[in-house]
Every structure is written in structure tokens, then in C-alpha cells.
Design a protein around this motif. Structure first.
Motif, mmCIF file in Angstrom:
data_model
loop_
_atom_site.group_PDB
_atom_site.id
_atom_site.type_symbol
_atom_site.label_atom_id
_atom_site.label_comp_id
_atom_site.label_asym_id
_atom_site.label_seq_id
_atom_site.Cartn_x
_atom_site.Cartn_y
_atom_site.Cartn_z
ATOM 1 N N TYR A 228 0.827 -1.209 0.000
ATOM 2 C CA TYR A 228 0.000 0.000 0.000
ATOM 3 C C TYR A 228 0.862 1.260 0.000
ATOM 4 C CZ TYR A 228 -3.701 -3.290 0.947
ATOM 5 O OH TYR A 228 -4.566 -4.353 0.845
ATOM 6 N N CYS A 229 0.603 2.138 -0.963
ATOM 7 C CA CYS A 229 1.433 3.330 -1.160
ATOM 8 C C CYS A 229 0.737 4.615 -0.711
ATOM 9 C CB CYS A 229 1.845 3.450 -2.626
ATOM 10 S SG CYS A 229 0.476 3.860 -3.736
ATOM 11 N N PHE A 230 -0.501 4.530 -0.218
ATOM 12 C CA PHE A 230 -1.277 5.694 0.217
ATOM 13 C C PHE A 230 -1.415 6.735 -0.902
ATOM 14 C CE2 PHE A 230 1.004 3.911 3.887
ATOM 15 C CZ PHE A 230 -0.076 3.437 4.598
ATOM 16 N N GLU A 231 -1.405 6.242 -2.130
ATOM 17 C CA GLU A 231 -1.573 7.066 -3.339
ATOM 18 C C GLU A 231 -0.522 8.171 -3.432
ATOM 19 O OE1 GLU A 231 -5.627 6.858 -5.108
ATOM 20 O OE2 GLU A 231 -6.230 7.364 -3.074
ATOM 21 N N GLU A 232 0.679 7.855 -2.942
ATOM 22 C CA GLU A 232 1.797 8.798 -3.003
ATOM 23 C C GLU A 232 2.883 8.239 -3.909
ATOM 24 O OE1 GLU A 232 3.105 9.419 0.981
ATOM 25 O OE2 GLU A 232 1.186 10.254 1.664
ATOM 26 N N ASN A 233 3.328 9.034 -4.862
ATOM 27 C CA ASN A 233 4.320 8.560 -5.830
ATOM 28 C C ASN A 233 5.644 8.171 -5.178
ATOM 29 O OD1 ASN A 233 3.069 8.648 -8.483
ATOM 30 N ND2 ASN A 233 2.959 10.859 -8.214
ATOM 31 N N GLU A 234 6.084 8.955 -4.208
ATOM 32 C CA GLU A 234 7.353 8.648 -3.533
ATOM 33 C C GLU A 234 7.280 7.306 -2.822
ATOM 34 O OE1 GLU A 234 10.398 10.580 -0.195
ATOM 35 O OE2 GLU A 234 8.715 11.749 -0.994
ATOM 36 N N LYS A 235 6.174 7.060 -2.139
ATOM 37 C CA LYS A 235 5.991 5.785 -1.443
ATOM 38 C C LYS A 235 5.875 4.645 -2.447
ATOM 39 C CE LYS A 235 4.910 3.219 2.194
ATOM 40 N NZ LYS A 235 5.883 2.886 3.266
ATOM 41 N N ALA A 236 5.165 4.868 -3.540
ATOM 42 C CA ALA A 236 5.005 3.836 -4.568
ATOM 43 C C ALA A 236 6.348 3.472 -5.189
ATOM 44 C CB ALA A 236 4.042 4.318 -5.643
ATOM 45 N N GLU A 237 7.208 4.460 -5.380
ATOM 46 C CA GLU A 237 8.539 4.211 -5.944
ATOM 47 C C GLU A 237 9.367 3.324 -5.014
ATOM 48 O OE1 GLU A 237 12.532 6.706 -7.359
ATOM 49 O OE2 GLU A 237 10.645 7.763 -6.973
ATOM 50 N N LYS A 238 9.353 3.627 -3.729
ATOM 51 C CA LYS A 238 10.122 2.845 -2.759
ATOM 52 C C LYS A 238 9.591 1.413 -2.661
ATOM 53 C CE LYS A 238 11.539 6.795 0.059
ATOM 54 N NZ LYS A 238 11.442 7.477 1.382
ATOM 55 N N ILE A 239 8.276 1.269 -2.668
ATOM 56 C CA ILE A 239 7.677 -0.068 -2.614
ATOM 57 C C ILE A 239 8.101 -0.887 -3.827
ATOM 58 C CG2 ILE A 239 5.469 -1.299 -2.891
ATOM 59 C CD1 ILE A 239 4.229 0.792 -1.039
ATOM 60 N N THR A 240 8.049 -0.255 -5.006
ATOM 61 C CA THR A 240 8.418 -0.960 -6.238
ATOM 62 C C THR A 240 9.886 -1.371 -6.218
ATOM 63 O OG1 THR A 240 6.773 0.356 -7.438
ATOM 64 C CG2 THR A 240 8.386 -0.840 -8.757
ATOM 65 N N GLU A 241 10.745 -0.495 -5.739
ATOM 66 C CA GLU A 241 12.174 -0.817 -5.650
ATOM 67 C C GLU A 241 12.395 -2.030 -4.749
ATOM 68 O OE1 GLU A 241 13.867 2.805 -4.275
ATOM 69 O OE2 GLU A 241 14.045 3.693 -6.281
ATOM 70 N N GLU A 242 11.683 -2.076 -3.642
ATOM 71 C CA GLU A 242 11.824 -3.196 -2.710
ATOM 72 C C GLU A 242 11.289 -4.493 -3.323
ATOM 73 O OE1 GLU A 242 13.196 -4.927 0.717
ATOM 74 O OE2 GLU A 242 13.449 -2.842 0.044
ATOM 75 N N ILE A 243 10.163 -4.403 -4.028
ATOM 76 C CA ILE A 243 9.593 -5.589 -4.680
ATOM 77 C C ILE A 243 10.554 -6.134 -5.729
ATOM 78 C CG2 ILE A 243 7.771 -6.368 -6.264
ATOM 79 C CD1 ILE A 243 5.843 -4.525 -4.771
ATOM 80 N N LEU A 244 11.150 -5.239 -6.516
ATOM 81 C CA LEU A 244 12.092 -5.668 -7.560
ATOM 82 C C LEU A 244 13.349 -6.292 -6.951
ATOM 83 C CD1 LEU A 244 11.839 -2.628 -10.003
ATOM 84 C CD2 LEU A 244 10.910 -4.921 -10.349
ATOM 85 N N LYS A 245 13.767 -5.762 -5.814
ATOM 86 C CA LYS A 245 14.950 -6.299 -5.136
ATOM 87 C C LYS A 245 14.693 -7.715 -4.641
ATOM 88 C CE LYS A 245 18.035 -5.327 -1.215
ATOM 89 N NZ LYS A 245 18.316 -4.384 -0.085
ATOM 90 N N GLU A 246 13.498 -7.949 -4.091
ATOM 91 C CA GLU A 246 13.175 -9.260 -3.530
ATOM 92 C C GLU A 246 12.667 -10.240 -4.584
ATOM 93 O OE1 GLU A 246 10.422 -8.654 -0.378
ATOM 94 O OE2 GLU A 246 11.832 -7.494 0.863
ATOM 95 N N ASN A 247 12.233 -9.713 -5.735
ATOM 96 C CA ASN A 247 11.682 -10.568 -6.800
ATOM 97 C C ASN A 247 12.285 -10.185 -8.151
ATOM 98 O OD1 ASN A 247 9.186 -11.924 -5.261
ATOM 99 N ND2 ASN A 247 9.240 -9.742 -4.720
ATOM 100 N N PRO A 248 13.543 -10.504 -8.378
ATOM 101 C CA PRO A 248 14.194 -10.130 -9.639
ATOM 102 C C PRO A 248 13.547 -10.755 -10.876
ATOM 103 C CG PRO A 248 15.544 -11.690 -8.402
ATOM 104 C CD PRO A 248 14.449 -11.259 -7.493
ATOM 105 N N ASP A 249 12.748 -11.795 -10.663
ATOM 106 C CA ASP A 249 12.070 -12.456 -11.781
ATOM 107 C C ASP A 249 10.623 -11.967 -11.954
ATOM 108 O OD1 ASP A 249 11.348 -13.522 -9.323
ATOM 109 O OD2 ASP A 249 11.113 -15.577 -10.083
#
Length: 344
Positions: A228-249
Motif C-alpha cells: 500500500y502506497c497511500f496514493e503517493e508517488n514517492e511511497k510507490a517508488e520505494k515499494i516498487t524498488e523493494e519488490i524488484l529487489k526481492e523478486n528479480p524475476d
């Protein structure tokens, strides 16, 4: 006694709402249907007494309150355009529309706005609720104790005594996204879900519809999240970076809410633009740009302006004509666009 809208509706074989739109040129009706209804009304001797009703409304000081949460998101800006149009119509007929804009999703601010409107003498409220018990209890109090009718829009809380709901069918929206996504990833791989608020019923329904359909139709897909990013772009960016780090595939992302630019920025930094499939919601300039640049593959849209306009007019017709809404759940159309169908 004059001819009523109900009598015209029965003669024409249509709903009262359709007659209202035809006689008052409110749009969203086929020209040939409007012409037929107008002809029937004329033959029956229908004579609207709008001026008299308007004067009566003015004397009674009828007010309609509108509460819009998350009002700073691009989608809600479009919703507010619909509210503005309805406000102009009601104001022209002697009524008053009071609009309260709440920047984020806030139960306390929503309850405070409701109480202020009650003290200000509103006759009805159209509102974007959140699925929090305090908000739901306050709606029950308004509809039960104070007999103030409430129409919810964009998100719904059906167990509160509210009059009706206007907005997207979130479950169907999520299912539509799942069908598109399943084909994009060929039925296999990891798909991440990023949403806005846990307490937003509409967003939760999108997530539920998506996950249910994916698990049923595409059992080889692995879901990550929702986050959940609370509809904030900065939060959404950080969440996506973390997801990509943990799920490279990772193969795809389903974005249910505002925050698309943040997700796309994270994809750009990782050099994954276009490689990771993405489905987002709502038609707006920024999303169209991101689609043209190859980040977003499909957009699922809804009629934002109607979501702002129709709840106010439903309450207006209730107070002005004693006309109940046609049904409890008034769903807006679900639209799908890709890069070939977006406006120039």
C-alpha cells in the motif's frame, strides 16, 4: 392534478430517471428515446412547474453536502468537475451545494465534516466514505437518527443505511485487469499488486476481484502483495524498488490506485520499462504519457465526472421531486484502453 414523471415513465415503458433526463436535457440518453419521451409527455399534457418548486426549495433552504476524500488525486479532480456541474444546476434552482474537500483518506476529518454539515442544516449528503467503523457508525447515525439521506460514491459501505451507491464495480474492474494480465504474462510468473489504502472499499474490491480471478484462471501465477502506497508517488517508488529487489524475476505489476508515476520511476531506474508488464487504472494525462512511453500496457477507466455529478442530482431529485433512485447500486461503465486507443 398534473401529469407526473412516474405516469410518463409508465406510458413510455422506461424508468423515472430516464424520463427526468429526457425532459431536462441531462444527457446519457439516446436522442430517439428522448424524442419519444418528450412526445409522450406533450401528448399527456405534462407541464413542469420548475419555478414554483425552485421558489419552494429556496424558502425551505434545502442544502446538499458533498464530502470528497483523497481530493488531490488526479482522478478525484475529474470527479470534482462533475460535482461542480451538479452544483451549478442545483444553485440555479434555488438550492445550495456545500463541498468539503479532504486531501487524504481520514476518518476523523470525514466525521468532522459530516457534523459541520449537519449543524449547517444540510438536508442530504453525497460522500466518499472509508471502510472504518467510526465512519460507518456515523453514517448509520445520520440516516437513522437524523433522517439525513446519504449517497455514497467512488467507494461504498453498504451496511450503513445509505440510500444508494454510484461508482465502479470494483470486483469486476479487478477481474477485467486479471483477464488482461493473465494473457500478458502467458499465465505464469510473478505479479505484484500495489494499491492505495487498505480502508478504501473500492480499491480493496479491485484487489479482491483481481486475486480471485487470477487464482481461478491462472493457477501458475504467483502473486506478490498487495502493498500500500497511500496514493503517493514517492511511497510507490520505494515499494516498487523493494519488490524488484526481492523478486528479480517479477513479470508484471497491477497498480490499483494513484501512484503510477512512482512505480514507473522505479522501473526506469532499473532499466525495466516495458519489460515488466503493467496495468493501471483511470484515464488522465499523466497515465496517457506513461502509456505512450511504454510503461503502462493497459488502462482500466471509469466515468469520473458522472461519479461526481449523479450523486448530487440523485439527492436533488429526491428533495425536489420526491423521486427515489432507480436502484441501490448504480455502476458506471468500465472502459479499457491501450496505446492505440488513447487520445492524441
Amino acid at each position: 392534478m398534473g401529469v407526473t414523471i412516474r405516469q410518463i415513465a409508465e406510458a413510455a415503458g422506461v424508468s423515472r430517471g430516464t424520463v427526468d433526463r429526457a425532459l431536462n436535457n441531462r444527457g446519457r440518453i439516446r436522442p430517439e428515446v428522448a424524442e419519444r419521451i418528450q412526445k409522450i409527455a406533450e401528448e399527456m399534457g405534462y407541464r413542469p412547474n420548475q419555478l414554483g418548486r425552485a421558489l419552494s426549495m429556496s424558502k425551505n433552504n434545502i442544502k446538499i453536502g458533498v464530502i470528497v476524500q483523497a481530493c488531490e488525486t488526479p482522478f478525484m479532480n475529474d470527479v470534482l468537475e462533475g460535482v461542480k456541474k451538479a452544483k451549478e444546476e442545483v444553485d440555479n434552482l434555488g438550492g445550495t451545494v456545500i463541498v468539503c474537500k479532504i486531501p487524504h483518506i481520514s476518518a476523523s476529518d470525514t466525521i468532522e465534516a459530516m457534523e459541520e454539515m449537519r449543524k449547517d442544516g444540510v438536508s442530504a449528503i453525497a460522500m466518499v466514505p472509508s471502510d472504518e467503523e467510526a465512519v460507518k457508525e456515523k453514517i448509520r447515525e445520520f440516516t437513522g437518527v437524523y433522517q439525513i439521506p446519504i449517497v455514497t460514491f467512488n467507494s461504498d459501505v453498504p451496511d450503513t443505511g445509505r440510500l444508494c451507491f454510484v461508482g465502479q464495480n470494483g470486483i469486476q474492474c479487478g477481474k477485467a485487469a486479471a483477464g488482461l494480465m493473465g494473457e500478458l504474462v502467458n499465465g505464469t510468473g510473478k505479479i505484484a499488486i500495489i494499491s492505495g489504502y487498505r480502508t478504501n472499499p473500492s480499491l480493496r474490491e479491485r484487489v479482491d476481484g483481481f486475486t480471485t480471478q487470477i487464482r481461478e484462471k491462472y493457477p501458475d501465477v504467483e502473486l506478490v502483495g498487495p502493498e500500500y502506497c497511500f496514493e503517493e508517488n514517492e511511497k510507490a517508488e520505494k515499494i516498487t524498488e523493494e519488490i524488484l529487489k526481492e523478486n528479480p524475476d517479477l513479470k508484471a505489476i497491477y497498480m490499483t490506485s494513484h501512484g503510477e508515476s512512482g512505480v514507473c520511476m522505479a522501473l526506469k531506474k532499473k532499466g525495466m520499462a516495458g519489460k515488466i508488464k503493467m496495468i493501471a487504472n483511470d484515464f488522465m494525462g499523466e497515465n496517457y504519457r506513461l502509456m505512450r512511453e511504454g510503461y503502462i500496457h493497459f488502462l482500466i477507466g471509469q466515468d469520473a465526472s458522472i461519479q461526481g455529478y449523479e450523486p448530487v442530482m440523485i439527492l436533488f431529485r429526491l428533495l425536489f421531486h420526491a423521486e427515489e433512485p432507480e436502484k441501490e447500486l448504480i455502476y458506471t461503465e468500465i472502459y479499457i484502453r491501450n496505446e492505440y486507443t488513447i487520445p492524441e
